[in-house]
Design a protein around this motif. Sequence first.
Motif, PDB file in Angstrom:
ATOM      1  N   VAL A 163       0.751  -1.251   0.004  1.00 30.51           N
ATOM      2  CA  VAL A 163       0.129  -0.109   0.132  1.00 30.51           C
ATOM      3  C   VAL A 163       0.724   1.140   0.183  1.00 30.51           C
ATOM      4  O   VAL A 163       2.258   1.014   0.155  1.00 30.51           O
ATOM      5  N   PRO A 164      -0.064   2.082  -0.402  1.00 26.63           N
ATOM      6  CA  PRO A 164       1.197   3.584  -0.569  1.00 26.63           C
ATOM      7  C   PRO A 164       1.430   4.301   1.134  1.00 26.63           C
ATOM      8  O   PRO A 164       0.884   4.166   2.174  1.00 26.63           O
ATOM      9  N   GLY A 165       2.865   4.807   1.467  1.00 30.65           N
ATOM     10  CA  GLY A 165       3.054   4.759   2.559  1.00 30.65           C
ATOM     11  C   GLY A 165       4.396   4.249   3.191  1.00 30.65           C
ATOM     12  O   GLY A 165       4.372   4.580   3.867  1.00 30.65           O
ATOM     13  N   ASP A 221       7.487   2.814 -10.968  1.00 30.06           N
ATOM     14  CA  ASP A 221       6.875   3.657  -9.378  1.00 30.06           C
ATOM     15  C   ASP A 221       5.199   3.218 -10.469  1.00 30.06           C
ATOM     16  O   ASP A 221       4.428   3.384 -10.977  1.00 30.06           O
ATOM     17  N   GLU A 222       4.684   2.609  -9.848  1.00 33.52           N
ATOM     18  CA  GLU A 222       2.391   1.801  -9.829  1.00 33.52           C
ATOM     19  C   GLU A 222       3.006   1.381 -11.775  1.00 33.52           C
ATOM     20  O   GLU A 222       2.226   2.236 -12.281  1.00 33.52           O
ATOM     21  N   ILE A 223       3.968   0.228 -11.057  1.00 41.36           N
ATOM     22  CA  ILE A 223       4.505   0.063 -13.063  1.00 41.36           C
ATOM     23  C   ILE A 223       2.597  -0.297 -13.389  1.00 41.36           C
ATOM     24  O   ILE A 223       1.964  -0.642 -14.997  1.00 41.36           O
ATOM     25  N   ASN A 224       2.577  -1.072 -13.165  1.00 44.42           N
ATOM     26  CA  ASN A 224       0.483  -1.108 -14.022  1.00 44.42           C
ATOM     27  C   ASN A 224      -0.205  -0.092 -13.777  1.00 44.42           C
ATOM     28  O   ASN A 224      -1.366  -0.629 -14.805  1.00 44.42           O
ATOM     29  N   ARG A 225       0.018   0.935 -14.219  1.00 50.55           N
ATOM     30  CA  ARG A 225      -0.768   2.467 -14.318  1.00 50.55           C
ATOM     31  C   ARG A 225      -0.472   2.112 -15.287  1.00 50.55           C
ATOM     32  O   ARG A 225      -1.247   3.283 -16.303  1.00 50.55           O
ATOM     33  N   PHE A 275      19.604  -2.338 -12.726  1.00 46.83           N
ATOM     34  CA  PHE A 275      17.825  -2.907 -12.004  1.00 46.83           C
ATOM     35  C   PHE A 275      17.371  -2.446 -11.771  1.00 46.83           C
ATOM     36  O   PHE A 275      17.417  -0.955 -11.878  1.00 46.83           O
ATOM     37  N   VAL A 276      16.532  -3.113 -12.104  1.00 45.46           N
ATOM     38  CA  VAL A 276      14.567  -2.184 -12.077  1.00 45.46           C
ATOM     39  C   VAL A 276      13.965  -2.824 -10.815  1.00 45.46           C
ATOM     40  O   VAL A 276      13.841  -3.913 -10.375  1.00 45.46           O
ATOM     41  N   LEU A 277      13.284  -1.762 -10.173  1.00 48.59           N
ATOM     42  CA  LEU A 277      12.797  -2.051  -9.118  1.00 48.59           C
ATOM     43  C   LEU A 277      11.295  -1.895  -9.135  1.00 48.59           C
ATOM     44  O   LEU A 277      10.965  -0.351  -9.493  1.00 48.59           O
ATOM     45  N   ALA A 278       9.534  -2.227  -9.382  1.00 49.31           N
ATOM     46  CA  ALA A 278       8.938  -1.734 -10.263  1.00 49.31           C
ATOM     47  C   ALA A 278       7.923  -1.990  -8.384  1.00 49.31           C
ATOM     48  O   ALA A 278       7.982  -2.746  -8.038  1.00 49.31           O
ATOM     49  N   THR A 279       6.675  -0.814  -9.003  1.00 47.53           N
ATOM     50  CA  THR A 279       5.864  -0.795  -7.495  1.00 47.53           C
ATOM     51  C   THR A 279       4.339  -1.651  -8.147  1.00 47.53           C
ATOM     52  O   THR A 279       4.357  -1.171  -9.135  1.00 47.53           O
ATOM     53  N   GLN A 280       3.840  -2.162  -7.389  1.00 51.44           N
ATOM     54  CA  GLN A 280       2.579  -2.474  -7.392  1.00 51.44           C
ATOM     55  C   GLN A 280       1.516  -1.891  -6.168  1.00 51.44           C
ATOM     56  O   GLN A 280       2.033  -1.717  -5.499  1.00 51.44           O
ATOM     57  N   ASN A 281       0.555  -1.413  -6.236  1.00 49.94           N
ATOM     58  CA  ASN A 281      -0.457  -0.752  -5.086  1.00 49.94           C
ATOM     59  C   ASN A 281      -1.796  -1.884  -5.068  1.00 49.94           C
ATOM     60  O   ASN A 281      -2.605  -1.912  -6.017  1.00 49.94           O
ATOM     61  N   PRO A 282      -1.654  -3.251  -4.185  1.00 47.22           N
ATOM     62  CA  PRO A 282      -2.330  -4.191  -4.301  1.00 47.22           C
ATOM     63  C   PRO A 282      -4.104  -3.335  -3.786  1.00 47.22           C
ATOM     64  O   PRO A 282      -4.616  -4.509  -4.776  1.00 47.22           O
ATOM     65  N   ILE A 283      -4.174  -2.593  -3.595  1.00 47.74           N
ATOM     66  CA  ILE A 283      -6.076  -2.265  -3.270  1.00 47.74           C
ATOM     67  C   ILE A 283      -6.259  -1.101  -4.521  1.00 47.74           C
ATOM     68  O   ILE A 283      -7.731  -0.908  -4.075  1.00 47.74           O
ATOM     69  N   GLU A 284      -5.856  -0.729  -5.050  1.00 41.86           N
ATOM     70  CA  GLU A 284      -5.950   0.226  -6.387  1.00 41.86           C
ATOM     71  C   GLU A 284      -6.664   0.121  -7.297  1.00 41.86           C
ATOM     72  O   GLU A 284      -4.999  -0.198  -7.981  1.00 41.86           O
ATOM     73  N   GLN A 285      -6.826  -0.580  -7.710  1.00 44.10           N
ATOM     74  CA  GLN A 285      -7.511  -1.260  -9.384  1.00 44.10           C
ATOM     75  C   GLN A 285      -8.176  -0.633 -10.595  1.00 44.10           C
ATOM     76  O   GLN A 285      -7.555  -0.645 -11.413  1.00 44.10           O
ATOM     77  N   ASN A 318       9.486 -11.471  -6.028  1.00 36.38           N
ATOM     78  CA  ASN A 318       8.088 -10.082  -5.651  1.00 36.38           C
ATOM     79  C   ASN A 318       7.580 -10.449  -3.950  1.00 36.38           C
ATOM     80  O   ASN A 318       7.208 -11.490  -3.621  1.00 36.38           O
ATOM     81  N   ILE A 319       7.896  -8.894  -3.965  1.00 36.73           N
ATOM     82  CA  ILE A 319       8.431  -8.515  -2.769  1.00 36.73           C
ATOM     83  C   ILE A 319       7.125  -8.349  -1.794  1.00 36.73           C
ATOM     84  O   ILE A 319       7.043  -6.926  -2.231  1.00 36.73           O
ATOM     85  N   SER A 320       6.805  -8.638  -0.868  1.00 37.52           N
ATOM     86  CA  SER A 320       5.028  -8.008  -0.305  1.00 37.52           C
ATOM     87  C   SER A 320       5.443  -7.705   0.846  1.00 37.52           C
ATOM     88  O   SER A 320       6.711  -7.770   1.869  1.00 37.52           O
ATOM     89  N   LEU A 321       5.191  -5.527   0.679  1.00 39.34           N
ATOM     90  CA  LEU A 321       5.521  -5.562   1.893  1.00 39.34           C
ATOM     91  C   LEU A 321       4.174  -5.037   2.667  1.00 39.34           C
ATOM     92  O   LEU A 321       3.239  -5.112   2.313  1.00 39.34           O
ATOM     93  N   ASP A 322       4.267  -5.264   4.094  1.00 37.56           N
ATOM     94  CA  ASP A 322       3.478  -4.539   5.331  1.00 37.56           C
ATOM     95  C   ASP A 322       3.506  -3.968   5.775  1.00 37.56           C
ATOM     96  O   ASP A 322       5.071  -3.117   5.904  1.00 37.56           O
TER      97      ASP A 322
END
Length: 320
Positions: A53-55, A114-118, A150-160, A177-181
């Motif tokens: 999630v963001p932040g 950042d937010e590669i799936n957008r 090296f590429v670090l891509a991010t995805q937001n799992p709650i905003e589809q 695929n690293i999951s942040l909590d």
Amino acid sequence: MQFKNEVEAVDALHQSFKNIQAEIGKVVIGQDEIVKSVLIAIFSNGHCLLVGVPGLAKTLLVQTVANVLDLDFNRIQFTPDLMPSDIIGAEILGEDRHFKFIKGPIFSNIILADEINRTPPKTQAALLEAMQEKAVTAAGVTHSLPQPFFVLATQNPIEQEGTYPLPEAQLDRFMFNISLDYPAFADELMIVKNTTSNRTVDLQKIINASEIQYFQKLIRNIPVTDNVLEYAVKLVAKTRPNSEFATAEINNFISWGAGPRASQFLVLGAKCHAAISGKYAPDIEDVQAVAEAILRHRIVRNYRAEAEGLTTEQIIKNLF
């Protein structure tokens, strides 16, 4: 870098990793395992997909890693109107009436996508081609990217809404695929305390690009015993429904398993995990330590698994 033998080189990598992690820990609080995974990917010459999630300090993490490793860093904000030329660059007509190539932000050592799936698939493909080939092609001319890359891509799992999820074939390009909590309460207290004051941190540069490339080659030279190699390959084979190694759970709940690239990453990741832990060869525990992040995005659950609430992480743990 010159060492008498590979044992001495592994010792140097182990010490460098501890120094890097300690330096990053001055800025990024409570994310030791995430930092560890990112560094394993870098030393294994792989890429990461961060889901959270963001932040949660994803951008700060990448900037800090780039700073401590003395690497160039660029952040690309992916949006629906982003074009491939906005990433790789484009040819323009110069004052001398000749076309010249203007490099895009992809020409850097570390890229935060950042937010590669957008962004639409056409633009996603431009980045993923660079990840695979370590080069980009414009007007028929191939341009090599800086190394290491090296590429670090991010995805937001709650905003589809308004997103274009990465297909499985493209997800396969990412090593982890690293999951942040959310941070623990004590860690969040420290984060708020540090970020709401005038506190500044001077970070030391621990290693540089040439040293990283040396360690990447060192990882590949680390020996692996046959039983560890067989365990890694068999673990991946177990994820494939109706294969000779598949369990009843896999046959019932998985529609598609991991491919050979997962086996390669498991072995490389295990080698690196062993080296940064001060070991000179990986064992089965090293394979298991990196398996979840490598397999998580390569296993596709079927409708039955989703209906019963069976997560990919649970399925992977049951394979060990």
